[in-house]
Design a protein around this motif. Structure first.
Motif, PDB file in Angstrom:
ATOM      1  N   ALA A 721       0.823  -1.208   0.000  1.00 38.81           N
ATOM      2  CA  ALA A 721       0.000   0.000   0.000  1.00 38.81           C
ATOM      3  C   ALA A 721       0.858   1.260   0.000  1.00 38.81           C
ATOM      4  O   ALA A 721       0.569   2.227  -0.718  1.00 38.81           O
ATOM      5  N   LEU A 722       1.930   1.271   0.782  1.00 38.57           N
ATOM      6  CA  LEU A 722       2.822   2.435   0.801  1.00 38.57           C
ATOM      7  C   LEU A 722       3.536   2.596  -0.530  1.00 38.57           C
ATOM      8  O   LEU A 722       3.773   3.721  -0.994  1.00 38.57           O
ATOM      9  N   SER A 723       3.902   1.484  -1.165  1.00 34.37           N
ATOM     10  CA  SER A 723       4.533   1.566  -2.486  1.00 34.37           C
ATOM     11  C   SER A 723       3.574   2.170  -3.497  1.00 34.37           C
ATOM     12  O   SER A 723       3.980   2.915  -4.391  1.00 34.37           O
ATOM     13  N   GLY A 724       2.270   1.857  -3.368  1.00 35.09           N
ATOM     14  CA  GLY A 724       1.293   2.471  -4.258  1.00 35.09           C
ATOM     15  C   GLY A 724       1.169   3.965  -4.041  1.00 35.09           C
ATOM     16  O   GLY A 724       0.950   4.720  -4.990  1.00 35.09           O
ATOM     17  N   LEU A 725       1.329   4.420  -2.792  1.00 31.24           N
ATOM     18  CA  LEU A 725       1.297   5.867  -2.524  1.00 31.24           C
ATOM     19  C   LEU A 725       2.509   6.583  -3.100  1.00 31.24           C
ATOM     20  O   LEU A 725       2.439   7.774  -3.404  1.00 31.24           O
ATOM     21  N   LEU A 726       3.635   5.873  -3.234  1.00 31.27           N
ATOM     22  CA  LEU A 726       4.838   6.505  -3.767  1.00 31.27           C
ATOM     23  C   LEU A 726       4.698   6.856  -5.246  1.00 31.27           C
ATOM     24  O   LEU A 726       5.349   7.780  -5.730  1.00 31.27           O
ATOM     25  N   GLY A 727       3.864   6.107  -6.002  1.00 26.83           N
ATOM     26  CA  GLY A 727       3.712   6.368  -7.426  1.00 26.83           C
ATOM     27  C   GLY A 727       4.806   5.701  -8.233  1.00 26.83           C
ATOM     28  O   GLY A 727       5.404   4.694  -7.832  1.00 26.83           O
ATOM     29  N   THR A 728       5.104   6.277  -9.392  1.00 26.10           N
ATOM     30  CA  THR A 728       6.081   5.687 -10.309  1.00 26.10           C
ATOM     31  C   THR A 728       7.139   6.711 -10.681  1.00 26.10           C
ATOM     32  O   THR A 728       6.900   7.917 -10.610  1.00 26.10           O
ATOM     33  N   ASP A 729       8.298   6.209 -11.099  1.00 30.85           N
ATOM     34  CA  ASP A 729       9.385   7.028 -11.612  1.00 30.85           C
ATOM     35  C   ASP A 729       9.498   6.835 -13.119  1.00 30.85           C
ATOM     36  O   ASP A 729       9.306   5.724 -13.626  1.00 30.85           O
ATOM     37  N   VAL A 730       9.788   7.907 -13.823  1.00 36.19           N
ATOM     38  CA  VAL A 730      10.003   7.844 -15.269  1.00 36.19           C
ATOM     39  C   VAL A 730      11.497   7.762 -15.517  1.00 36.19           C
ATOM     40  O   VAL A 730      12.252   8.669 -15.138  1.00 36.19           O
ATOM     41  N   ARG A 731      11.924   6.686 -16.150  1.00 40.81           N
ATOM     42  CA  ARG A 731      13.342   6.478 -16.426  1.00 40.81           C
ATOM     43  C   ARG A 731      13.563   6.342 -17.924  1.00 40.81           C
ATOM     44  O   ARG A 731      12.663   5.947 -18.658  1.00 40.81           O
ATOM     45  N   GLU A 732      14.762   6.688 -18.331  1.00 37.01           N
ATOM     46  CA  GLU A 732      15.124   6.602 -19.738  1.00 37.01           C
ATOM     47  C   GLU A 732      15.973   5.360 -19.987  1.00 37.01           C
ATOM     48  O   GLU A 732      16.890   5.062 -19.211  1.00 37.01           O
ATOM     49  N   LYS A 733      15.669   4.673 -21.054  1.00 37.99           N
ATOM     50  CA  LYS A 733      16.403   3.474 -21.442  1.00 37.99           C
ATOM     51  C   LYS A 733      16.944   3.671 -22.845  1.00 37.99           C
ATOM     52  O   LYS A 733      16.194   3.939 -23.786  1.00 37.99           O
ATOM     53  N   ILE A 734      18.279   3.563 -23.002  1.00 38.09           N
ATOM     54  CA  ILE A 734      18.915   3.737 -24.307  1.00 38.09           C
ATOM     55  C   ILE A 734      18.676   2.475 -25.133  1.00 38.09           C
ATOM     56  O   ILE A 734      19.063   1.375 -24.746  1.00 38.09           O
ATOM     57  N   VAL A 735      18.032   2.660 -26.284  1.00 39.84           N
ATOM     58  CA  VAL A 735      17.685   1.528 -27.142  1.00 39.84           C
ATOM     59  C   VAL A 735      18.807   1.218 -28.113  1.00 39.84           C
ATOM     60  O   VAL A 735      19.170   0.051 -28.314  1.00 39.84           O
ATOM     61  N   GLY A 736      19.371   2.232 -28.735  1.00 43.73           N
ATOM     62  CA  GLY A 736      20.444   2.007 -29.704  1.00 43.73           C
ATOM     63  C   GLY A 736      21.237   3.269 -29.955  1.00 43.73           C
ATOM     64  O   GLY A 736      20.781   4.387 -29.670  1.00 43.73           O
TER      65      GLY A 736
END
Length: 829
Positions: A721-736
């Motif tokens: 439940a606490l993890s749900g309150l934290l939300g999400t982080d936007v991260r960048e992933k190098i594809v090529g």
């Protein structure tokens, strides 16, 4: 030297073109169009101007805006809910040092001007020395005329009436008053004006009263001189102002309110409140202060402070408990500690010939169990404590109430975190330790490894020259059980344990719970004296008469001696695990001490509630408020409630936290459901259930209520439940990554980069960055991706392709085109 236009610069710094032109104009740059070029020197000049804080944006940096949104729910008579949202916004401006100094100088000048005006007014009100001298000279002839007039002398009425009223002095009062009746009877030749003047003079003389010879009596009567002003015979008065501050003796207990402290110092309560505000602690007149804070305030205000004890009742009660009697040997109290699933309860099961472990949820012990067994060498009392990490406080209480600690270690598992905690609790309590190496019958058992691991924690076996007994046992087949009991009895003989059975019973509360049919039930381990049915027992802040008493098997008994665990009924509440249970002579004394402890507990709790510092307001205002998960917990026993509360409140971080709104022992009732509804809380029931009223409220209002019987599940669900309150982080992933090998010009698409894909995959619909010498110079997206003459969706590593970058034509050989994508990652604690 690289030059860019104003439009391109505005796009890079993410600022509107009009705003950038206005800033450049303020900086002294001659740019009026978006197509004009900007050199590096002009960029540096603009940056220097902005860093000085001359732009409006710099003024905004001094402002902190606090926005608060509160959402409440209203219920209409038709069972409809209406959400009401209240938004508040406040802006705090932090002034610079120059502004503060200028305001101080302005206030100082204002105070000096007021002081000069006040002095001028006082000087104007005082008479000049020449006037005073004239007044004194004018008084002397009047006094010389008084003496001859004091002699009796006949005067005609007409002559006396011709004198002005101002010349009438106090010594001739009798001459003026006495002839008055005769003048009324005799025919007078004066007019009405003279008669009215005479009556007015007589009334004035009568109002003044008859003058005496005592000046002090005249001053008390408020005598006045001829001018109508107060005549001061003597400037002395009876009041003398103190030469210095008065130092008083202040007695401060463990807690004291602001009003009580001010009364002892003979100052107004507002003065103490102001002083606390200067120290950075806003308080109210009725707020409770702790002893250290009150002593600091009284000493700083110049008074003598003496600390007094509020525990006079407790001290007198402790003295009354000292009873002389003959001491006898008592059975040892042994606590069994160890890690989860190392065989503690199974070991006791074999000793007691009972199957306690089969009745525990999840195969673990979640309560403190107390049992006494009879052996060939004598009786032994065992305390079984849970091994899970959440029950650290429960294991600590077990170590404080015990004489010997048996540390159970699995031979196939080794030393674990809870094993180390058991060693620390035993050392803190100062009790001897006996190590039982369990599961010795398993093929993978390695007892020597256990000895080496425990030796690293200062637990040295006797065969190695230490003082700790190691016994190899098997709770499954019964190997080594007799040797373990002999070791316990041998250690008890060395300790020479004794108790006085004839004394009133004293013990410690091991556990307490609320039974629906019997009421509060407390498990008590008698440590000294004898506890009998019908005794008045005081346990912490609770008291009551023992209505019934049972042993660990549920059998009713009439009395319990030293080292015997029992369950008692009759208390007015569920005491805290670890509270001292004592037999009191009468009910009045027990109630008095219980009420005193309840009041003291409330005062100490209020004193600990300390407000935040005023100097941290700017730091706290800019921070976002924590997200809170409110929980209402109901458990079957008090010890489990404390363990759950401590474990859940330790969860969280700087952004989220757990708030246990309320916790109690017993089933979930309507009050718990209403409290959860008012505070938007989740209801957790551990080994308890909700009644019909609570279930009805939960169903109508849609509350979240969950039942548990294993502590692992509660902790895991709260973490999710606490993890749900934290939300999400936007991260960048190098594809090529593609390297530019050549640049071609196209009339339709502009510059086309001929590239070789060196890493990963180049995808068509993905954002890209152009890197030159490992520095990002452009960020955008792909306009076209071709392999030879065909449009393709992706190109893998080791293959050539043509890439068209949208809105960018400055691609050069050697540049790198980095293709990336943004992904959302769920945050966890």
């Amino acid at each position: 030297m690289t030059q860019v236009t104003v439009k391109e610069l505005a796009k890079v710094v993410n600022t509107p073109v009009d705003s950038l032109l206005q800033q450049m104009k303020e900086a002294g740059l001659a740019h009026t169009s978006a197509d004009q070029k900007v050199t590096e020197n002009e960029k540096q000049k603009l940056l220097t101007f902005l860093e000085k804080g001359s732009s409006p944006k710099a003024d905004k940096s001094k402002k902190i805006t606090l926005q608060r949104k509160t959402t409440t729910t209203l219920r209409t008579p038709g069972s409809k809910t209406i959400s009401v949202e209240v938004r508040k916004k406040k802006t705090y401006v932090k002034r610079s040092a120059e502004e503060i100094e200028a305001e101080k100088q302005k206030d100082l000048a204002k105070l000096q001007a007021e002081k000069k005006a006040k002095e001028a007014a006082q000087a104007k009100a005082q008479p000049a020395p020449a006037v005073k001298k004239a007044e004194s000279a004018a008084e002397k002839p009047v006094e010389s005329k008084v003496e001859p007039k004091a002699k009796p002398k006949a005067k005609p009425v007409a002559e006396e009436a011709s004198l002005p009223p101002v010349d009438i002095t106090l010594p001739v009062v009798d001459e003026v008053v006495k002839p008055a009746p005769e003048r009324k009877k005799a025919p007078a030749k004066r007019g009405e004006d003279d008669e009215r003047r005479e009556r007015k003079g007589a009334s004035r003389v009568g109002a003044k009263g008859k003058r005496g010879d005592d000046d002090e009596q005249l001053s008390r009567r408020g005598g006045r001189n001829r001018g109508g002003k107060a005549k001061k015979r003597n400037n002395e008065h009876g009041f003398h102002s103190p030469a210095g501050p008065i130092v008083r003796d202040v007695q401060i207990g463990e807690t004291i309110t602001v009003a009580e402290l001010a009364a002892q110092m003979s100052v107004k309560g507002v003065e103490v409140v102001k002083y606390m505000f200067k120290l950075g602690s806003p308080v109210t007149i009725n707020q409770v202060l702790d002893q250290d804070t009150a002593v600091l305030i009284a000493e700083d205000m110049g008074h003598r402070v003496s600390r007094v004890s509020d525990n006079i009742i407790e001290e007198e009660f402790a003295e009354s408990l000292v009873v002389d009697g003959e001491s006898f040997h008592r059975a040892p109290v042994v606590t069994v500690m160890g890690h989860v699933d190392h065989g503690k309860t199974s070991l006791l099961d074999y000793i007691r010939r009972a199957k306690v472990a089969t009745g525990e949820a999840g195969g673990i012990t979640q309560h403190i169990g107390a049992y006494h067994v009879k052996t060939e060498g004598g009786m032994i009392t065992f305390l079984d404590t849970p091994g899970h990490a959440a029950f650290t406080a429960m294991r600590a209480r077990g170590a404080q109430a015990t004489d010997i600690v048996i540390l159970v270690v699995a031979a196939d598992d080794g030393v674990m975190p809870q094993t180390i905690e058991g060693i620390e609790h035993a050392k803190a309590a100062g009790v001897p330790l006996i190590v039982a190496v369990n599961k010795i019958d398993k093929p993978e058992a390695d007892p020597d490894r256990i000895k080496n691991d425990l030796a690293a924690h200062d637990v040295i076996p006797e065969e190695w020259g230490g003082d700790t007994q190691f016994v190899h046992v098997s709770a499954k087949v019964g190997t080594g059980i007799d040797e373990l009991l002999e070791s316990v009895l041998l250690q008890a003989e060395v300790l020479e344990l004794s108790a006085t059975p004839s004394a009133p019973g004293r013990g410690v509360v091991i556990e307490s719970r609320l039974d629906k049919g019997r009421g509060p039930v407390a498990s008590v381990l008698v440590q000294n004296g004898t506890l009998r049915q019908g005794d008045m027992v005081l346990a912490g802040v609770n008291f009551g008469r023992v209505r019934a008493m049972m042993d660990e098997n549920g059998k009713a008994i009439q009395e319990a001696g030293p080292s015997i665990p029992v369950e008692i009924l009759g208390l007015d509440g569920t005491p805290e695990a670890g509270d001292e249970a004592t037999v009191v002579v009468d009910e009045r004394k027990a109630r008095e001490i219980a009420l005193f402890r309840q009041g003291k507990f409330r005062e100490v709790k209020l004193a600990r509630a300390h407000a935040g510092k005023l100097e941290n307001i700017f730091e706290s205002m800019g921070q976002e408020e924590k997200k809170t998960l409110n929980i209402v917990i109901k458990t079957d026993v008090r010890g489990t409630l404390e363990a759950l509360r401590g474990s859940l409140e330790d969860l969280g971080n700087d952004e989220v936290e757990v708030c246990v709104v309320a916790g109690g022992v017993g089933g979930i009732n309507e009050s718990d459901a209403n409290l959860a509804l008012a505070s938007n809380a989740v209801i957790f029931g551990f080994n308890v259930r909700a009644d019909a009223g609570a279930r009805k409220i939960v169903e109508q209002e849609g509350l979240d209520m969950r039942y548990y019987n294993i502590i692992y599940d509660i902790i895991e669900d709260v973490k999710k439940a606490l993890s749900g309150l934290l939300g999400t982080d936007v991260r960048e992933k190098i594809v090529g990554i593609a390297e530019v090998r050549d640049v071609f010009r196209s009339p339709k698409l502009g510059a086309i980069a001929g590239c070789m894909v060196t890493e990963g995959v180049v995808l068509r619909n993905r954002p890209i960055r152009v890197l030159r010498d490992d520095v990002v110079i452009f960020e955008g997206e792909l306009e076209s991706l071709r392999r030879f003459k065909d449009d393709v969706g992706e190109v893998r590593a080791g293959m050539e392709c043509g890439i068209g970058v949208k809105s960018y034509n400055d691609v050069k050989v050697g540049d790198q085109i980095e293709v990336f994508e943004k992904i959302q990652v769920a945050r966890t604690l």
